[in-house]
Design an enzyme around this catalytic site. Structure first.
Site, mmCIF file in Angstrom:
data_model
loop_
_atom_site.group_PDB
_atom_site.id
_atom_site.type_symbol
_atom_site.label_atom_id
_atom_site.label_comp_id
_atom_site.label_asym_id
_atom_site.label_seq_id
_atom_site.Cartn_x
_atom_site.Cartn_y
_atom_site.Cartn_z
ATOM 1 N N ASP A 66 -3.410 84.145 51.637
ATOM 2 C CA ASP A 66 -3.677 82.858 50.979
ATOM 3 C C ASP A 66 -2.446 82.001 50.663
ATOM 4 O OD1 ASP A 66 -6.175 83.979 51.085
ATOM 5 O OD2 ASP A 66 -6.635 83.782 48.966
ATOM 6 N N ASP A 101 -8.343 81.209 51.717
ATOM 7 C CA ASP A 101 -9.462 80.931 50.838
ATOM 8 C C ASP A 101 -10.104 79.683 51.448
ATOM 9 O OD1 ASP A 101 -10.500 82.087 48.465
ATOM 10 O OD2 ASP A 101 -9.580 80.556 47.190
ATOM 11 N N HIS A 141 -13.354 77.538 50.868
ATOM 12 C CA HIS A 141 -14.572 77.302 50.100
ATOM 13 C C HIS A 141 -15.325 76.054 50.543
ATOM 14 C CE1 HIS A 141 -13.406 80.462 47.387
ATOM 15 N NE2 HIS A 141 -12.322 79.836 46.965
ATOM 16 N N HIS A 190 -10.521 74.126 44.670
ATOM 17 C CA HIS A 190 -9.314 74.461 45.446
ATOM 18 C C HIS A 190 -9.748 74.956 46.821
ATOM 19 C CE1 HIS A 190 -10.659 78.239 43.637
ATOM 20 N NE2 HIS A 190 -10.223 78.791 44.738
ATOM 21 N N LYS A 224 -12.290 83.555 53.981
ATOM 22 C CA LYS A 224 -13.174 84.147 52.965
ATOM 23 C C LYS A 224 -13.560 83.082 51.945
ATOM 24 C CE LYS A 224 -9.171 85.536 50.320
ATOM 25 N NZ LYS A 224 -9.343 84.591 49.222
ATOM 26 N N CYS A 241 -6.002 87.546 44.604
ATOM 27 C CA CYS A 241 -6.344 87.970 45.965
ATOM 28 C C CYS A 241 -5.482 89.114 46.476
ATOM 29 C CB CYS A 241 -6.302 86.774 46.904
ATOM 30 S SG CYS A 241 -7.692 85.681 46.569
HETATM 31 C C1 VGL Z 1 -7.446 82.992 44.453
HETATM 32 C C2 VGL Z 1 -8.171 82.180 42.446
HETATM 33 C C3 VGL Z 1 -9.276 81.640 43.053
HETATM 34 C C4 VGL Z 1 -6.369 83.707 45.229
HETATM 35 C C5 VGL Z 1 -8.557 82.464 45.074
HETATM 36 O O1 VGL Z 1 -6.267 83.484 46.460
HETATM 37 O O2 VGL Z 1 -5.611 84.496 44.610
HETATM 38 N N1 VGL Z 1 -7.268 82.862 43.137
HETATM 39 N N2 VGL Z 1 -9.463 81.791 44.372
HETATM 40 ZN ZN ZN Z 2 -10.840 80.631 45.547
#
Ligand code: VGL
Ligand code: ZN
Length: 196
Positions: free
Chosen positions: A14, A56, A58, A75, A100, A144
């Site tokens: 990420d 990430d 979404h 985000h 993901k 993550c």
């Molecule tokens: C993450 C918060 C929300 C991460 C992903 O990649 O660590 N943290 N979504």
């Molecule tokens: Zn996230």
């Protein structure tokens, strides 16, 4: 510790704009992992070892976001600047992207909830290539990275966390330190390949 292309893979977790300074869920100094991961990716590439980068990814509406009952500001919404990999992150051509968090009902912190470009699950993709040991770096240590490392251990992978290539959010002070203890208790080792 030498890289063994027969069993090792690098997992870059990420490293996206929204998790770096200037992003909507910035990890303090998150961008500092970029040059270190570039160096490590170069070494994995040179050794002929596989490289995976997770993102990430979404939808705009997901229970993961505050507005819809979750914990986070929006985000890494698919296709936006915030969801793009940090512009200085260099991927060798062989790097594979896994995504993901597409399910609007799930948080999906772990790369083991990710799928590759062909829709194959991460664990299966790794096993298919004979990978049994993961070198993990990226963002964020307490979300993550932690979830990925704990799942990797449950799935029976050996895990080396690249301690100079991870950064934490620390929503509550000490979260990252606690995450490191949990990962160690689960059998992950902390290493650094070392910058030249
Ligand atoms: C993450 C918060 C929300 C991460 C992903 O990649 O660590 N943290 N979504
Ligand atoms: Zn996230």
């Amino acid at each position: 510790m030498p890289i063994d292309p027969k069993r090792d893979a690098l997992v870059i977790v990420d490293v996206q704009n929204d998790f770096c300074p200037g992003g909507s869920l910035a990890v303090p100094e998150g961008d500092q992992v970029v040059p270190v991961l570039n160096e490590y990716a170069g070494r994995f590439w040179a050794a002929g070892a596989p490289i995976y980068a997770s993102r990430d990814w979404h939808p705009a509406k997901t229970r993961h976001f505050e507005e819809y009952g979750g914990a986070w500001p929006p985000h890494c919404v698919q296709g936006t600047w915030g969801a793009a990999f940090h512009p200085d992150l260099e991927f060798p051509p062989a790097a594979r992207v896994v995504s993901k968090g597409m399910d609007p009902n799930e948080d999906a912190y772990s790369c083991f909830q990710a799928v590759d470009a062909e829709g194959r699950g991460f664990a299966g993709a790794l096993r298919e290539r004979g990978v049994s040991r993961l070198w993990v770096g990226g963002l964020a240590t307490d979300y993550c990275v932690r979830a990925t490392v704990l799942d990797a251990r449950k799935e029976g992978f050996e895990v080396l966390v690249l301690e100079d290539a991870v950064k934490g959010v620390d929503v509550a002070p000490g979260d990252s330190a606690r995450a490191i203890e949990e990962m160690q208790a689960a059998g992950a080792r902390f290493v650094r390949l070392g910058m030249p």
